[in-house]
Design an enzyme around this catalytic site. Structure first.
Site, PDB file in Angstrom:
ATOM      1  N   ARG A   1       4.225  58.566  60.108  1.00 16.45           N
ATOM      2  CA  ARG A   1       4.942  57.362  59.648  1.00 16.45           C
ATOM      3  C   ARG A   1       4.954  56.513  60.800  1.00 16.45           C
ATOM      4  NH1 ARG A   1      10.232  58.995  56.499  1.00 16.45           N
ATOM      5  NH2 ARG A   1       9.846  60.262  54.522  1.00 16.45           N
TER       6      ARG A   1
ATOM      7  N   LYS B   1      14.380  71.533  41.017  1.00 16.06           N
ATOM      8  CA  LYS B   1      15.546  71.298  40.636  1.00 16.06           C
ATOM      9  C   LYS B   1      14.446  70.688  38.901  1.00 16.06           C
ATOM     10  CE  LYS B   1      19.915  71.994  42.229  1.00 16.06           C
ATOM     11  NZ  LYS B   1      21.074  71.095  42.154  1.00 16.06           N
TER      12      LYS B   1
ATOM     13  N   GLY C   1       7.200  62.981  50.792  1.00 12.14           N
ATOM     14  CA  GLY C   1       8.466  64.924  51.113  1.00 12.14           C
ATOM     15  C   GLY C   1       7.765  66.245  51.353  1.00 12.14           C
TER      16      GLY C   1
ATOM     17  N   GLY D   1      11.554  59.771  48.612  1.00 15.34           N
ATOM     18  CA  GLY D   1      12.094  59.594  46.982  1.00 15.34           C
ATOM     19  C   GLY D   1      11.223  57.868  46.109  1.00 15.34           C
TER      20      GLY D   1
END
Length: 397
Positions: A37, A202, A355, A378
């Site tokens: 990053r 999920k 992520g 995200g």
């Protein structure tokens, strides 16, 4: 989506605030374990240096208690790494808009760099406070957002600050532009056949992305904990595997919609099941229909890996968001690792959606083999859901 471009912005000899995403992983000794990053921000920083700008850098790091200064979350390791990468002195302010930052910013000359302390040490950052935004904006002439990883958050340094600059004095940095362009082409004009590999724990976290992807892709391959909600929806007994029972009707709708649109929808045919969620748990390989009572599926099995490799063999574009199993535990990482190697070796355009998936690809040393790795988990997920990110909306032409 066309963004205000840094190259079309008159920044020569100006004082510039660049919102970066330096939220990098650290080990127990405060050493940066992955500086991707930080390196991703260098193109924009170097461009501003070439234009003889005085540069103020801002970023958050970790999750300190709102408005509480905590040494554990200081950006001093980031300042050191920037110094190593840029071969320049990096001044680190002791605060964000306090006495230290204001004094150092007022004295900053062209070609010099000031890094503000962790933006989340100020309560106003996450609350998108207008006064805090105004104070940040007052330090500079130009605002540049190069932090794709937080552009889905309406925070002061991402969205609030933009209200204090007209269109001639704000722009997107090179990294933000690259991310938005890449996902734009991927979702609007992909080279076909286009396959999406969607994993993670999920269904609830990926449901909107799945719904938005269905009309755009030719194949969807499901893995990770979310697969068991779909398998249970088909009537399989999945033991103690992670299932979101309230989302079973949604899972059925997704599969029906895939059938209606002619999208090939793949689920695991075998899994590595374990007695409990632990690295030392007893485990065995079973078919997806035969998970023992009280056991849970924690990884895709070798038959699924072979099937998925076959399915991906002829595709031209691969989007991967979410691991295939509990990759943090070595015993349940094999499925994810095998898929990672296959994706990396593919001749297709390969895009990894930030992520956990980016972390997984880096762990197995394949990050250089992927066409594009997003810097935001995200944020990339919200783009896949078809949303316009607050940080991006503020910079649209």
């Amino acid at each position: 989506m066309e963004l205000l471009n840094i190259k079309e912005c008159d920044i020569a000899n100006k004082k510039v605030f660049i919102r970066c995403d330096f939220n990098v992983p650290m080990d127990d000794y405060n050493n940066i374990t992955d500086d991707r990053r930080i390196r991703s921000a260098l193109a924009t920083i170097n461009y501003c240096l070439d234009q003889k700008c005085a540069i103020i850098l801002g970023s958050h790091f970790g999750r300190p208690k709102d408005g509480v200064k905590d040494e554990k979350y200081s950006l001093s390791p980031v300042a050191r790494r920037l110094h190593q990468l840029l071969k320049l002195d990096i001044q680190l302010a002791e605060d964000v808009v306090g006495e230290s930052a204001m004094k150092l910013s007022s004295e900053l000359k062209g070609g010099e760099i000031l890094l503000l302390e962790n933006l989340r040490f100020e309560k106003g950052e996450t609350k998108n406070d207008a006064e805090f935004s105004r104070a940040l904006a007052s330090m500079v002439d130009i605002y540049i957002n190069d932090a794709f990883g937080v552009s889905h958050r309406a925070h002061a340094s991402v969205e609030g600050i933009t209200q204090f600059f007209d269109k001639e004095h704000k722009a997107a940095g090179f990294l933000l532009q690259k991310e938005i362009q890449f996902f734009g082409v991927l979702l609007e004009r992909p080279v076909r056949p286009f396959a999406a590999i969607v994993g993670g724990s999920k269904v609830s976290g990926k449901l909107e992305a799945l719904i938005n992807l269905l009309p755009k892709v030719d194949k969807i391959l499901i893995g990770g904990g979310m697969a068991f909600t779909f398998l249970k929806a088909l009537g399989y007994d999945v033991g103690k595997s992670l299932v979101e029972d309230d989302l079973i009707p949604e899972a059925i709708k997704v599969m029906e919609e895939a059938r209606r649109l002619g999208v090939k929808f793949y689920l695991p045919v075998d899994v590595v099941a374990a007695e409990k969620f632990a690295p030392d748990s007893m485990s065995r390989l079973v078919s997806a229909q035969e998970i023992p009572e009280g056991w849970m599926g924690l990884d895709i099995g070798p038959a699924t890996v072979r099937l998925y490799r076959q399915v991906l063999a002829d595709v031209q574009t691969i989007l991967w968001n979410g691991p295939m199993g509990v990759y943090e535990m070595e015993r349940f990482a094999r499925g994810s690792n095998k898929i990672a190697h296959f994706v990396a070796d593919s001749y297709a355009t390969t895009v990894v959606g930030g992520g956990d998936t980016a972390d997984l690809v880096q762990r197995v040393g394949l990050d250089e083999e992927i066409t594009f790795i997003s810097t935001g988990g995200g944020a990339s997920l919200e783009l896949l859901e078809g949303k316009v990110l607050p940080g991006v909306k503020a910079l649209l032409k």
